[in-house]
Design a protein around this motif. Structure first.
Motif, PDB file in Angstrom:
ATOM      1  N   PHE A 192      -2.900  15.813  -9.571  1.00  0.00           N
ATOM      2  CA  PHE A 192      -3.355  16.371  -8.430  1.00  0.00           C
ATOM      3  C   PHE A 192      -2.500  16.058  -7.386  1.00  0.00           C
ATOM      4  CE2 PHE A 192      -5.990  15.670  -4.944  1.00  0.00           C
ATOM      5  CZ  PHE A 192      -6.342  16.810  -4.513  1.00  0.00           C
ATOM      6  N   LEU A 193      -2.289  14.753  -7.061  1.00  0.00           N
ATOM      7  CA  LEU A 193      -1.376  14.459  -5.799  1.00  0.00           C
ATOM      8  C   LEU A 193      -0.173  15.041  -5.757  1.00  0.00           C
ATOM      9  CD1 LEU A 193      -2.318  10.643  -5.622  1.00  0.00           C
ATOM     10  CD2 LEU A 193      -3.284  12.686  -4.123  1.00  0.00           C
ATOM     11  N   ARG A 194       0.834  15.268  -6.814  1.00  0.00           N
ATOM     12  CA  ARG A 194       1.993  15.611  -6.801  1.00  0.00           C
ATOM     13  C   ARG A 194       2.109  16.909  -6.059  1.00  0.00           C
ATOM     14  NH1 ARG A 194       3.622  14.432 -12.766  1.00  0.00           N
ATOM     15  NH2 ARG A 194       1.965  15.802 -13.665  1.00  0.00           N
ATOM     16  N   ARG A 195       1.046  17.848  -5.908  1.00  0.00           N
ATOM     17  CA  ARG A 195       1.179  19.013  -5.557  1.00  0.00           C
ATOM     18  C   ARG A 195       1.042  19.026  -3.944  1.00  0.00           C
ATOM     19  NH1 ARG A 195      -1.854  21.019 -10.444  1.00  0.00           N
ATOM     20  NH2 ARG A 195      -3.697  20.363  -9.426  1.00  0.00           N
ATOM     21  N   LEU A 196       0.731  17.805  -3.395  1.00  0.00           N
ATOM     22  CA  LEU A 196       0.266  17.793  -2.019  1.00  0.00           C
ATOM     23  C   LEU A 196       1.758  18.022  -1.195  1.00  0.00           C
ATOM     24  CD1 LEU A 196      -2.274  15.144  -1.863  1.00  0.00           C
ATOM     25  CD2 LEU A 196      -2.590  17.746  -2.016  1.00  0.00           C
ATOM     26  N   GLU A 197       1.777  18.800  -0.169  1.00  0.00           N
ATOM     27  CA  GLU A 197       2.889  19.098   0.372  1.00  0.00           C
ATOM     28  C   GLU A 197       2.674  18.401   1.764  1.00  0.00           C
ATOM     29  OE1 GLU A 197       3.989  23.197   0.388  1.00  0.00           O
ATOM     30  OE2 GLU A 197       3.801  23.121  -1.526  1.00  0.00           O
ATOM     31  N   ALA A 221       0.780  -1.245   0.047  1.00  0.00           N
ATOM     32  CA  ALA A 221       0.150  -0.047  -0.072  1.00  0.00           C
ATOM     33  C   ALA A 221       0.873   1.273   0.079  1.00  0.00           C
ATOM     34  CB  ALA A 221      -1.026   0.035   1.277  1.00  0.00           C
ATOM     35  N   ALA A 222       1.875   1.033   0.726  1.00  0.00           N
ATOM     36  CA  ALA A 222       2.728   2.380   0.941  1.00  0.00           C
ATOM     37  C   ALA A 222       3.546   2.538  -0.484  1.00  0.00           C
ATOM     38  CB  ALA A 222       3.941   2.068   1.906  1.00  0.00           C
ATOM     39  N   VAL A 223       3.943   1.686  -1.258  1.00  0.00           N
ATOM     40  CA  VAL A 223       4.552   1.854  -2.437  1.00  0.00           C
ATOM     41  C   VAL A 223       3.633   2.188  -3.635  1.00  0.00           C
ATOM     42  CG1 VAL A 223       5.650   0.563  -4.368  1.00  0.00           C
ATOM     43  CG2 VAL A 223       6.639   0.183  -1.835  1.00  0.00           C
ATOM     44  N   GLU A 224       2.338   1.808  -3.538  1.00  0.00           N
ATOM     45  CA  GLU A 224       1.391   2.062  -4.501  1.00  0.00           C
ATOM     46  C   GLU A 224       1.115   3.557  -4.310  1.00  0.00           C
ATOM     47  OE1 GLU A 224       0.343   0.588  -7.221  1.00  0.00           O
ATOM     48  OE2 GLU A 224       2.018  -0.875  -6.750  1.00  0.00           O
ATOM     49  N   LEU A 225       1.107   4.062  -2.922  1.00  0.00           N
ATOM     50  CA  LEU A 225       0.558   5.150  -2.513  1.00  0.00           C
ATOM     51  C   LEU A 225       1.633   6.368  -2.947  1.00  0.00           C
ATOM     52  CD1 LEU A 225      -1.086   7.673  -1.327  1.00  0.00           C
ATOM     53  CD2 LEU A 225       0.098   6.983   0.753  1.00  0.00           C
ATOM     54  N   ALA A 226       3.044   5.937  -2.805  1.00  0.00           N
ATOM     55  CA  ALA A 226       4.151   6.803  -3.128  1.00  0.00           C
ATOM     56  C   ALA A 226       4.288   6.942  -4.613  1.00  0.00           C
ATOM     57  CB  ALA A 226       5.366   6.113  -2.662  1.00  0.00           C
ATOM     58  N   LYS A 227       3.862   5.999  -5.521  1.00  0.00           N
ATOM     59  CA  LYS A 227       3.684   5.999  -6.893  1.00  0.00           C
ATOM     60  C   LYS A 227       2.748   6.905  -7.634  1.00  0.00           C
ATOM     61  CE  LYS A 227       3.587   1.874  -8.800  1.00  0.00           C
ATOM     62  NZ  LYS A 227       3.612   0.459  -9.141  1.00  0.00           N
ATOM     63  N   ASP A 228       1.601   6.633  -6.739  1.00  0.00           N
ATOM     64  CA  ASP A 228       0.338   7.626  -7.025  1.00  0.00           C
ATOM     65  C   ASP A 228       0.628   9.061  -6.890  1.00  0.00           C
ATOM     66  OD1 ASP A 228      -0.910   5.460  -8.085  1.00  0.00           O
ATOM     67  OD2 ASP A 228      -2.452   5.506  -6.415  1.00  0.00           O
ATOM     68  N   TRP A 229       1.230   9.397  -5.588  1.00  0.00           N
ATOM     69  CA  TRP A 229       1.693  10.660  -5.251  1.00  0.00           C
ATOM     70  C   TRP A 229       2.512  11.046  -6.040  1.00  0.00           C
ATOM     71  CZ3 TRP A 229       3.204  11.339   0.664  1.00  0.00           C
ATOM     72  CH2 TRP A 229       3.399  12.589   0.986  1.00  0.00           C
ATOM     73  N   ARG A 230       3.527  10.559  -6.606  1.00  0.00           N
ATOM     74  CA  ARG A 230       4.591  11.021  -7.490  1.00  0.00           C
ATOM     75  C   ARG A 230       4.158  11.458  -8.902  1.00  0.00           C
ATOM     76  NH1 ARG A 230       9.934   7.894  -9.392  1.00  0.00           N
ATOM     77  NH2 ARG A 230      10.613   9.458 -10.806  1.00  0.00           N
ATOM     78  N   SER A 231       3.300  10.408  -9.449  1.00  0.00           N
ATOM     79  CA  SER A 231       2.749  10.534 -10.955  1.00  0.00           C
ATOM     80  C   SER A 231       1.606  11.285 -11.105  1.00  0.00           C
ATOM     81  CB  SER A 231       2.847   9.279 -11.518  1.00  0.00           C
ATOM     82  OG  SER A 231       2.027   8.511 -10.893  1.00  0.00           O
ATOM     83  N   ASP A 232       0.582  11.515 -10.179  1.00  0.00           N
ATOM     84  CA  ASP A 232      -0.690  12.147 -10.436  1.00  0.00           C
ATOM     85  C   ASP A 232      -0.495  13.606 -10.394  1.00  0.00           C
ATOM     86  OD1 ASP A 232      -3.244  13.084  -9.155  1.00  0.00           O
ATOM     87  OD2 ASP A 232      -3.873  11.097  -9.958  1.00  0.00           O
ATOM     88  N   SER A 287       7.377  -0.222   9.428  1.00  0.00           N
ATOM     89  CA  SER A 287       7.697   1.060   9.543  1.00  0.00           C
ATOM     90  C   SER A 287       8.225   1.850   8.406  1.00  0.00           C
ATOM     91  CB  SER A 287       8.415   1.803  10.928  1.00  0.00           C
ATOM     92  OG  SER A 287       7.971   0.950  12.198  1.00  0.00           O
ATOM     93  N   PHE A 288       7.383   2.856   7.920  1.00  0.00           N
ATOM     94  CA  PHE A 288       8.018   3.622   6.807  1.00  0.00           C
ATOM     95  C   PHE A 288       7.640   5.131   6.798  1.00  0.00           C
ATOM     96  CE2 PHE A 288       6.068  -0.579   5.340  1.00  0.00           C
ATOM     97  CZ  PHE A 288       7.258  -0.908   4.801  1.00  0.00           C
ATOM     98  N   ILE A 289       8.739   5.753   6.044  1.00  0.00           N
ATOM     99  CA  ILE A 289       8.472   7.113   5.672  1.00  0.00           C
ATOM    100  C   ILE A 289       7.958   7.315   4.211  1.00  0.00           C
ATOM    101  CG2 ILE A 289       9.457   9.411   5.294  1.00  0.00           C
ATOM    102  CD1 ILE A 289      11.498   8.576   7.405  1.00  0.00           C
ATOM    103  N   ILE A 290       6.900   7.728   4.119  1.00  0.00           N
ATOM    104  CA  ILE A 290       6.476   8.007   2.733  1.00  0.00           C
ATOM    105  C   ILE A 290       6.379   9.251   2.260  1.00  0.00           C
ATOM    106  CG2 ILE A 290       4.525   7.549   0.921  1.00  0.00           C
ATOM    107  CD1 ILE A 290       3.253   5.483   2.942  1.00  0.00           C
ATOM    108  N   SER A 291       6.922   9.540   0.995  1.00  0.00           N
ATOM    109  CA  SER A 291       6.978  11.060   0.532  1.00  0.00           C
ATOM    110  C   SER A 291       6.641  11.205  -0.862  1.00  0.00           C
ATOM    111  CB  SER A 291       8.618  11.529   0.499  1.00  0.00           C
ATOM    112  OG  SER A 291       9.125  11.151  -0.620  1.00  0.00           O
ATOM    113  N   GLY A 292       6.338  12.420  -1.319  1.00  0.00           N
ATOM    114  CA  GLY A 292       5.657  12.711  -2.357  1.00  0.00           C
ATOM    115  C   GLY A 292       6.643  12.765  -3.486  1.00  0.00           C
ATOM    116  N   THR A 293       7.996  12.325  -3.250  1.00  0.00           N
ATOM    117  CA  THR A 293       8.941  12.300  -4.183  1.00  0.00           C
ATOM    118  C   THR A 293       9.154  10.888  -4.787  1.00  0.00           C
ATOM    119  OG1 THR A 293      10.727  11.902  -2.618  1.00  0.00           O
ATOM    120  CG2 THR A 293      10.509  14.139  -3.556  1.00  0.00           C
TER     121      THR A 293
END
Length: 179
Positions: free
Chosen positions: A96-101, A83-94, A112-118
């Motif tokens: 709308f999502l890539r503008r989220l800070e 789920a974390a990997v899929e969210l990060a992929k969407d966050w980076r490529s979408d 345990s994970f840190i998930i970022s928009g990059t």
């Protein structure tokens, strides 16, 4: 709003000790040098999946990402890593999502994970994460305290206290979730 003024704040610490996983966050929301709110809740739990998360950054953006994480967990039968990997992929490529800070610290019983928009999904080697304006202070304190006899919850509270004593964008109003 003056364009020079920025939203600041949030200190999140995540740690594992003695079979417990804790995510704790402070409650301060600041705009420039003004405290707007002192008891914001920046830590959430997804009870149905045994996942806890803390977020740093824009609250609306973080809540959007939290909802997306919840949907990814449902889609991948509670597998946090997937789920974390899929969210990060969407966050980076979408678009709308890539503008989220925001930045997220998430955990279940095993990971345990840190998930970022990059597109980063980072798992710390020692099970301790610190994010946000006071994250490095809380991280340093937790790394020292983890070697003591203190319980996980006490360590998280003390780490946030240390961060709140140093970082002007962090307060000592703690919200905590554990699994």
């Amino acid at each position: 709003m003056n364009t020079a003024e920025k939203w600041h704040g949030t200190t999140i610490v995540l740690l594992r000790k003695g079979g417990e996983t804790i995510v704790a966050g402070d409650g301060q929301v600041s705009l420039g040098n003004t405290v707007l709110k002192s008891k914001a809740k920046k830590v959430r739990k997804i009870d149905s999946r045994g996942v806890i998360a803390g977020f740093a950054g824009s609250t609306a953006d973080a809540l959007t990402l939290f909802e997306r994480l919840e949907a990814k967990l449902e889609k991948h039968a509670g597998n946090l890593q997937r789920a974390a990997v899929e969210l990060a992929k969407d966050w980076r490529s979408d678009k709308f999502l890539r503008r989220l800070e925001a930045l997220m610290a998430v955990a279940d019983k095993n990971h345990s994970f840190i998930i970022s928009g990059t597109g980063d999904v980072l798992e710390p080697e020692d099970g301790i994460i610190g994010i946000g304006s006071g994250g490095n202070y809380a991280l340093a304190a937790a790394k020292v305290l983890i070697e003591t006899d203190m319980k996980a919850e006490e360590i998280a509270r003390k780490a946030l206290k240390v961060a709140s004593d140093i970082c002007v964008f962090t307060n000592n109003n703690v919200t905590m979730e554990k699994i």
